[in-house]
Motif scaffolding. Sequence first.
Motif, PDB file in Angstrom:
ATOM      1  N   THR A 290      23.569  44.984  22.738  1.00  0.00           N
ATOM      2  CA  THR A 290      22.309  44.251  22.728  1.00  0.00           C
ATOM      3  C   THR A 290      22.279  43.164  21.660  1.00  0.00           C
ATOM      4  O   THR A 290      21.257  42.522  21.467  1.00  0.00           O
ATOM      5  CB  THR A 290      21.118  45.209  22.493  1.00  0.00           C
ATOM      6  OG1 THR A 290      21.284  45.834  21.226  1.00  0.00           O
ATOM      7  CG2 THR A 290      20.999  46.230  23.596  1.00  0.00           C
ATOM      8  N   ILE A 291      23.388  42.953  20.958  1.00  0.00           N
ATOM      9  CA  ILE A 291      23.441  41.963  19.888  1.00  0.00           C
ATOM     10  C   ILE A 291      24.354  40.815  20.285  1.00  0.00           C
ATOM     11  O   ILE A 291      25.473  41.027  20.744  1.00  0.00           O
ATOM     12  CB  ILE A 291      23.935  42.591  18.566  1.00  0.00           C
ATOM     13  CG1 ILE A 291      22.892  43.583  18.047  1.00  0.00           C
ATOM     14  CG2 ILE A 291      24.224  41.521  17.524  1.00  0.00           C
ATOM     15  CD1 ILE A 291      23.285  44.288  16.778  1.00  0.00           C
ATOM     16  N   ARG A 292      23.833  39.592  20.118  1.00  0.00           N
ATOM     17  CA  ARG A 292      24.656  38.395  20.281  1.00  0.00           C
ATOM     18  C   ARG A 292      24.661  37.639  18.968  1.00  0.00           C
ATOM     19  O   ARG A 292      23.632  37.524  18.306  1.00  0.00           O
ATOM     20  CB  ARG A 292      24.103  37.475  21.376  1.00  0.00           C
ATOM     21  CG  ARG A 292      24.323  38.022  22.754  1.00  0.00           C
ATOM     22  CD  ARG A 292      24.093  36.978  23.815  1.00  0.00           C
ATOM     23  NE  ARG A 292      22.682  36.646  23.905  1.00  0.00           N
ATOM     24  CZ  ARG A 292      22.219  35.498  24.376  1.00  0.00           C
ATOM     25  NH1 ARG A 292      23.031  34.565  24.790  1.00  0.00           N
ATOM     26  NH2 ARG A 292      20.920  35.279  24.454  1.00  0.00           N
ATOM     27  N   ILE A 293      25.822  37.120  18.602  1.00  0.00           N
ATOM     28  CA  ILE A 293      25.962  36.363  17.370  1.00  0.00           C
ATOM     29  C   ILE A 293      26.291  34.925  17.734  1.00  0.00           C
ATOM     30  O   ILE A 293      27.246  34.660  18.466  1.00  0.00           O
ATOM     31  CB  ILE A 293      27.058  36.968  16.480  1.00  0.00           C
ATOM     32  CG1 ILE A 293      26.707  38.426  16.148  1.00  0.00           C
ATOM     33  CG2 ILE A 293      27.219  36.140  15.208  1.00  0.00           C
ATOM     34  CD1 ILE A 293      27.844  39.212  15.574  1.00  0.00           C
TER      35      ILE A 293
ATOM     36  N   GLY B 258      31.144  42.861  12.373  1.00  0.00           N
ATOM     37  CA  GLY B 258      31.225  44.297  12.595  1.00  0.00           C
ATOM     38  C   GLY B 258      30.266  44.780  13.670  1.00  0.00           C
ATOM     39  O   GLY B 258      30.449  45.850  14.238  1.00  0.00           O
ATOM     40  N   LEU B 259      29.252  43.991  13.961  1.00  0.00           N
ATOM     41  CA  LEU B 259      28.261  44.343  14.983  1.00  0.00           C
ATOM     42  C   LEU B 259      28.550  43.688  16.327  1.00  0.00           C
ATOM     43  O   LEU B 259      27.844  43.925  17.295  1.00  0.00           O
ATOM     44  CB  LEU B 259      26.869  43.900  14.520  1.00  0.00           C
ATOM     45  CG  LEU B 259      26.354  44.540  13.246  1.00  0.00           C
ATOM     46  CD1 LEU B 259      25.097  43.830  12.778  1.00  0.00           C
ATOM     47  CD2 LEU B 259      26.089  46.012  13.461  1.00  0.00           C
TER      48      LEU B 259
ATOM     49  N   GLU C 225      17.116  42.111  23.566  1.00  0.00           N
ATOM     50  CA  GLU C 225      18.363  41.644  22.968  1.00  0.00           C
ATOM     51  C   GLU C 225      18.056  41.206  21.549  1.00  0.00           C
ATOM     52  O   GLU C 225      16.911  40.900  21.222  1.00  0.00           O
ATOM     53  CB  GLU C 225      18.956  40.471  23.757  1.00  0.00           C
ATOM     54  CG  GLU C 225      18.114  39.214  23.681  1.00  0.00           C
ATOM     55  CD  GLU C 225      18.709  38.022  24.400  1.00  0.00           C
ATOM     56  OE1 GLU C 225      19.913  38.018  24.697  1.00  0.00           O
ATOM     57  OE2 GLU C 225      17.935  37.079  24.674  1.00  0.00           O
ATOM     58  N   ILE C 226      19.085  41.205  20.719  1.00  0.00           N
ATOM     59  CA  ILE C 226      18.966  40.703  19.358  1.00  0.00           C
ATOM     60  C   ILE C 226      19.947  39.552  19.235  1.00  0.00           C
ATOM     61  O   ILE C 226      21.143  39.720  19.471  1.00  0.00           O
ATOM     62  CB  ILE C 226      19.277  41.795  18.316  1.00  0.00           C
ATOM     63  CG1 ILE C 226      18.330  42.986  18.485  1.00  0.00           C
ATOM     64  CG2 ILE C 226      19.177  41.222  16.904  1.00  0.00           C
ATOM     65  CD1 ILE C 226      18.727  44.209  17.672  1.00  0.00           C
ATOM     66  N   ILE C 227      19.430  38.384  18.872  1.00  0.00           N
ATOM     67  CA  ILE C 227      20.258  37.201  18.683  1.00  0.00           C
ATOM     68  C   ILE C 227      20.294  36.897  17.194  1.00  0.00           C
ATOM     69  O   ILE C 227      19.261  36.614  16.578  1.00  0.00           O
ATOM     70  CB  ILE C 227      19.686  35.995  19.453  1.00  0.00           C
ATOM     71  CG1 ILE C 227      19.607  36.311  20.943  1.00  0.00           C
ATOM     72  CG2 ILE C 227      20.528  34.744  19.190  1.00  0.00           C
ATOM     73  CD1 ILE C 227      18.846  35.283  21.749  1.00  0.00           C
ATOM     74  N   LEU C 228      21.470  36.982  16.623  1.00  0.00           N
ATOM     75  CA  LEU C 228      21.674  36.685  15.206  1.00  0.00           C
ATOM     76  C   LEU C 228      22.318  35.311  15.111  1.00  0.00           C
ATOM     77  O   LEU C 228      23.370  35.070  15.698  1.00  0.00           O
ATOM     78  CB  LEU C 228      22.578  37.734  14.571  1.00  0.00           C
ATOM     79  CG  LEU C 228      22.065  39.171  14.707  1.00  0.00           C
ATOM     80  CD1 LEU C 228      23.160  40.172  14.401  1.00  0.00           C
ATOM     81  CD2 LEU C 228      20.883  39.380  13.790  1.00  0.00           C
TER      82      LEU C 228
END
Length: 101
Positions: free
Chosen positions: A64-67, A58-59, A40-43
């Motif tokens: 697989t991305i969490r903001i 936009g993502l 996962e990618i956590i921003l």
Amino acid sequence: MSSQTPPGVSFVVPVRNGAQTLRATLASIAAQNDGVRPREIILVEDGSEDGSRAILDGLANVGTIRILDGPRRGAAAAVNCGVRAARYPIVAQVDQDVALE
């Protein structure tokens, strides 16, 4: 040889005013996908004023991305926020201006 899935990886990226480099950083993280290990990618958005938030929004629909909204207390606090939210036992912290090889 074990048939178990290897442990997952949570990539944590603190973001503050990273609009110029963020796309390249995320593309380099995505390129690390080995197709076997969950990831996962956590921003952690930490108060950007340069359009970084719009890039992140936009993502938002990418699976697989969490903001996360950061605490606005600097990069270390943003990283800690992301680490606390991580699902997987391996955490890789990547700065917003780094392109992995």
